[in-house]
Design a protein around this motif. Structure first.
Motif, mmCIF file in Angstrom:
data_model
loop_
_atom_site.group_PDB
_atom_site.id
_atom_site.type_symbol
_atom_site.label_atom_id
_atom_site.label_comp_id
_atom_site.label_asym_id
_atom_site.label_seq_id
_atom_site.Cartn_x
_atom_site.Cartn_y
_atom_site.Cartn_z
ATOM 1 N N ALA A 108 -41.424 -0.088 20.278
ATOM 2 C CA ALA A 108 -40.999 0.402 21.591
ATOM 3 C C ALA A 108 -40.862 -0.750 22.592
ATOM 4 C CB ALA A 108 -41.998 1.424 22.117
ATOM 5 N N LEU A 109 -41.527 -1.872 22.334
ATOM 6 C CA LEU A 109 -41.460 -3.012 23.246
ATOM 7 C C LEU A 109 -40.292 -3.947 22.939
ATOM 8 C CD1 LEU A 109 -45.256 -3.910 23.451
ATOM 9 C CD2 LEU A 109 -43.870 -2.648 25.111
ATOM 10 N N HIS B 62 -36.521 -4.559 22.803
ATOM 11 C CA HIS B 62 -35.306 -3.959 23.356
ATOM 12 C C HIS B 62 -34.062 -4.766 23.046
ATOM 13 C CE1 HIS B 62 -37.597 -0.985 25.520
ATOM 14 N NE2 HIS B 62 -38.371 -1.940 25.978
ATOM 15 N N GLY B 63 -34.160 -5.776 22.233
ATOM 16 C CA GLY B 63 -32.990 -6.587 21.919
ATOM 17 C C GLY B 63 -33.077 -7.955 22.570
ATOM 18 N N SER C 160 -31.212 -10.691 25.206
ATOM 19 C CA SER C 160 -30.189 -10.877 26.233
ATOM 20 C C SER C 160 -29.782 -12.342 26.237
ATOM 21 C CB SER C 160 -30.703 -10.442 27.610
ATOM 22 O OG SER C 160 -31.763 -11.268 28.016
#
Length: 69
Positions: free
Chosen positions: A46-47, A49-50, A52
């Motif tokens: 859940a931590l 997120h991909g 950037s």
């Protein structure tokens, strides 16, 4: 004024013979001691997120042959 003592470096093999690499590594190893143990804990999915990437970096990678289309 401080009198700094300078130690002569170990002889360097400028010819780059592969046989000299183990000795070079053995001389360097005491200077970079690794910690006894590195504790890593699992990360909850859940931590995550991909990734950037800044636009300038994305354009740079896109322009490179290996990373392009």
């Amino acid at each position: 004024m401080t009198n700094l003592k300078v130690h002569a470096p170990a002889p360097v093999d400028l010819e780059g013979e592969l046989a000299s690499l183990p000795g070079d590594g053995a001389r360097m190893a005491p200077h970079w001691a690794a910690p006894d143990r590195v504790a890593s804990r699992p990360v909850s999915p859940a931590l995550i997120h991909g990734v950037s990437v800044p636009p300038a970096s994305a354009r740079l990678l896109d322009a490179m042959e290996d990373y392009g289309d």
